[in-house]
Design a protein around this motif. Structure first.
Motif, PDB file in Angstrom:
ATOM      1  N   ASP A  62      40.631  33.188  42.277  1.00 41.10           N
ATOM      2  CA  ASP A  62      41.652  34.194  42.776  1.00 41.10           C
ATOM      3  C   ASP A  62      41.166  35.725  42.667  1.00 41.10           C
ATOM      4  O   ASP A  62      41.144  36.355  43.583  1.00 41.10           O
ATOM      5  CB  ASP A  62      42.953  33.904  41.868  1.00 41.10           C
ATOM      6  CG  ASP A  62      43.710  32.818  42.461  1.00 41.10           C
ATOM      7  OD1 ASP A  62      43.445  32.218  43.528  1.00 41.10           O
ATOM      8  OD2 ASP A  62      44.591  32.314  41.585  1.00 41.10           O
ATOM      9  N   ASN A  63      40.658  35.995  41.489  1.00 38.58           N
ATOM     10  CA  ASN A  63      39.808  37.020  41.090  1.00 38.58           C
ATOM     11  C   ASN A  63      38.680  37.461  42.124  1.00 38.58           C
ATOM     12  O   ASN A  63      38.469  38.462  42.650  1.00 38.58           O
ATOM     13  CB  ASN A  63      39.486  37.593  39.586  1.00 38.58           C
ATOM     14  CG  ASN A  63      40.985  37.381  38.980  1.00 38.58           C
ATOM     15  OD1 ASN A  63      41.766  37.745  39.229  1.00 38.58           O
ATOM     16  ND2 ASN A  63      40.595  37.176  37.789  1.00 38.58           N
ATOM     17  N   MET A  64      37.908  36.521  42.427  1.00 34.50           N
ATOM     18  CA  MET A  64      36.897  36.650  43.166  1.00 34.50           C
ATOM     19  C   MET A  64      37.321  36.856  44.783  1.00 34.50           C
ATOM     20  O   MET A  64      36.767  37.728  45.483  1.00 34.50           O
ATOM     21  CB  MET A  64      36.018  35.153  43.275  1.00 34.50           C
ATOM     22  CG  MET A  64      34.720  35.300  44.178  1.00 34.50           C
ATOM     23  SD  MET A  64      33.673  33.839  44.005  1.00 34.50           S
ATOM     24  CE  MET A  64      34.776  32.576  44.706  1.00 34.50           C
ATOM     25  N   GLN A  66      40.087  38.177  45.656  1.00 36.94           N
ATOM     26  CA  GLN A  66      40.588  39.559  45.307  1.00 36.94           C
ATOM     27  C   GLN A  66      39.550  40.648  45.636  1.00 36.94           C
ATOM     28  O   GLN A  66      39.567  41.646  46.323  1.00 36.94           O
ATOM     29  CB  GLN A  66      41.336  39.904  44.526  1.00 36.94           C
ATOM     30  CG  GLN A  66      42.127  41.105  44.246  1.00 36.94           C
ATOM     31  CD  GLN A  66      42.780  41.117  43.043  1.00 36.94           C
ATOM     32  OE1 GLN A  66      42.978  40.345  42.171  1.00 36.94           O
ATOM     33  NE2 GLN A  66      43.392  42.473  42.673  1.00 36.94           N
ATOM     34  N   ARG A  67      38.419  40.397  44.954  1.00 36.66           N
ATOM     35  CA  ARG A  67      37.466  41.413  44.719  1.00 36.66           C
ATOM     36  C   ARG A  67      36.663  41.435  46.280  1.00 36.66           C
ATOM     37  O   ARG A  67      36.215  42.388  46.718  1.00 36.66           O
ATOM     38  CB  ARG A  67      36.408  40.952  43.840  1.00 36.66           C
ATOM     39  CG  ARG A  67      35.405  41.921  43.515  1.00 36.66           C
ATOM     40  CD  ARG A  67      35.825  43.411  43.076  1.00 36.66           C
ATOM     41  NE  ARG A  67      34.887  44.445  43.097  1.00 36.66           N
ATOM     42  CZ  ARG A  67      34.796  45.542  43.243  1.00 36.66           C
ATOM     43  NH1 ARG A  67      35.848  46.153  43.534  1.00 36.66           N
ATOM     44  NH2 ARG A  67      33.551  46.417  43.105  1.00 36.66           N
ATOM     45  N   GLU A  68      36.510  40.075  46.713  1.00 33.69           N
ATOM     46  CA  GLU A  68      35.797  40.325  48.020  1.00 33.69           C
ATOM     47  C   GLU A  68      36.588  40.972  49.167  1.00 33.69           C
ATOM     48  O   GLU A  68      36.000  41.643  49.897  1.00 33.69           O
ATOM     49  CB  GLU A  68      35.699  38.666  48.648  1.00 33.69           C
ATOM     50  CG  GLU A  68      34.506  38.130  47.827  1.00 33.69           C
ATOM     51  CD  GLU A  68      34.418  36.585  48.211  1.00 33.69           C
ATOM     52  OE1 GLU A  68      35.331  36.207  49.125  1.00 33.69           O
ATOM     53  OE2 GLU A  68      33.332  35.964  47.747  1.00 33.69           O
ATOM     54  N   GLU A  70      38.409  43.419  48.467  1.00 31.68           N
ATOM     55  CA  GLU A  70      38.406  44.879  48.041  1.00 31.68           C
ATOM     56  C   GLU A  70      37.099  45.391  48.773  1.00 31.68           C
ATOM     57  O   GLU A  70      37.157  46.507  49.342  1.00 31.68           O
ATOM     58  CB  GLU A  70      38.588  45.136  46.750  1.00 31.68           C
ATOM     59  CG  GLU A  70      39.843  44.953  46.192  1.00 31.68           C
ATOM     60  CD  GLU A  70      39.869  45.057  44.494  1.00 31.68           C
ATOM     61  OE1 GLU A  70      39.002  45.360  43.998  1.00 31.68           O
ATOM     62  OE2 GLU A  70      41.123  44.793  44.008  1.00 31.68           O
ATOM     63  N   LEU A  71      36.037  44.672  48.630  1.00 26.58           N
ATOM     64  CA  LEU A  71      34.681  45.104  49.169  1.00 26.58           C
ATOM     65  C   LEU A  71      34.647  45.081  50.577  1.00 26.58           C
ATOM     66  O   LEU A  71      34.170  46.069  51.023  1.00 26.58           O
ATOM     67  CB  LEU A  71      33.603  44.203  48.360  1.00 26.58           C
ATOM     68  CG  LEU A  71      33.330  44.248  47.003  1.00 26.58           C
ATOM     69  CD1 LEU A  71      32.320  43.062  46.411  1.00 26.58           C
ATOM     70  CD2 LEU A  71      32.934  45.673  46.479  1.00 26.58           C
ATOM     71  N   GLU A  72      35.401  44.279  51.143  1.00 24.52           N
ATOM     72  CA  GLU A  72      35.287  44.207  52.683  1.00 24.52           C
ATOM     73  C   GLU A  72      35.857  45.262  53.082  1.00 24.52           C
ATOM     74  O   GLU A  72      35.639  45.833  54.299  1.00 24.52           O
ATOM     75  CB  GLU A  72      35.803  42.754  53.121  1.00 24.52           C
ATOM     76  CG  GLU A  72      34.961  41.811  52.918  1.00 24.52           C
ATOM     77  CD  GLU A  72      35.674  40.352  53.106  1.00 24.52           C
ATOM     78  OE1 GLU A  72      36.748  40.209  53.358  1.00 24.52           O
ATOM     79  OE2 GLU A  72      34.952  39.114  53.179  1.00 24.52           O
ATOM     80  N   ASP A  73      37.209  45.654  52.340  1.00 22.30           N
ATOM     81  CA  ASP A  73      37.892  46.701  53.068  1.00 22.30           C
ATOM     82  C   ASP A  73      37.094  47.990  52.677  1.00 22.30           C
ATOM     83  O   ASP A  73      37.008  48.965  53.526  1.00 22.30           O
ATOM     84  CB  ASP A  73      39.188  46.912  52.105  1.00 22.30           C
ATOM     85  CG  ASP A  73      40.219  45.957  52.644  1.00 22.30           C
ATOM     86  OD1 ASP A  73      40.090  45.237  53.986  1.00 22.30           O
ATOM     87  OD2 ASP A  73      41.038  45.506  51.978  1.00 22.30           O
ATOM     88  N   ARG A  78      36.031  43.799  57.643  1.00 22.47           N
ATOM     89  CA  ARG A  78      37.096  43.271  57.513  1.00 22.47           C
ATOM     90  C   ARG A  78      37.200  41.987  58.620  1.00 22.47           C
ATOM     91  O   ARG A  78      37.685  40.962  58.466  1.00 22.47           O
ATOM     92  CB  ARG A  78      38.459  43.847  57.354  1.00 22.47           C
ATOM     93  CG  ARG A  78      39.775  43.022  57.167  1.00 22.47           C
ATOM     94  CD  ARG A  78      39.516  42.759  55.658  1.00 22.47           C
ATOM     95  NE  ARG A  78      40.739  42.129  55.125  1.00 22.47           N
ATOM     96  CZ  ARG A  78      40.825  41.144  54.155  1.00 22.47           C
ATOM     97  NH1 ARG A  78      39.501  40.614  53.612  1.00 22.47           N
ATOM     98  NH2 ARG A  78      41.955  40.588  53.773  1.00 22.47           N
TER      99      ARG A  78
END
Length: 114
Positions: A62-64, A66-68, A70-73, A78
């Protein structure tokens, strides 16, 4: 006379209680009983470790994700690229290919020569 009877029955009751307690403890200390107890404890511990590991893996996933996101944004990538078409094998063999092996002349049976 009554005192002697009282103390005699008290001693007998204490002896029966102590004998029962010792026999129970001896049965718990037999190799079969110890093996069964160890196996049960191992199963319980294994289940607990598995549950924690699964929970940890789900949290990491889940955290991975979420972080992906965030990085794509942050990088502006996206949009989902279209996936390439799946590769298909040729219906006709390429006999000019040096790695081609004619299936009629080559046997896959390893025991044929013996």
């Amino acid at each position: 006379m009554f005192r002697r009877t009282f103390w005699f029955t008290t001693g007998v009751a204490a002896g029966v209680w102590a004998t029962t307690k010792v026999n129970r403890k001896l049965k718990q200390l037999t190799p079969e009983s110890l093996a069964a107890t160890a196996a049960n404890k191992a199963l319980v511990t294994g289940r607990a470790v598995k549950d924690r590991a699964v929970g940890f893996a789900l949290d990491v996933r889940d955290n991975m994700a979420q972080r992906e996101a965030e990085l794509e944004d942050a990088l502006g990538i996206r949009e989902d690229p279209e996936l390439p078409a799946p590769r298909r094998r040729a219906a006709i063999e390429n006999r000019s290919n040096p790695t081609y092996v004619n299936p009629t002349t080559y046997s896959y049976n390893r025991n044929e020569d013996h």
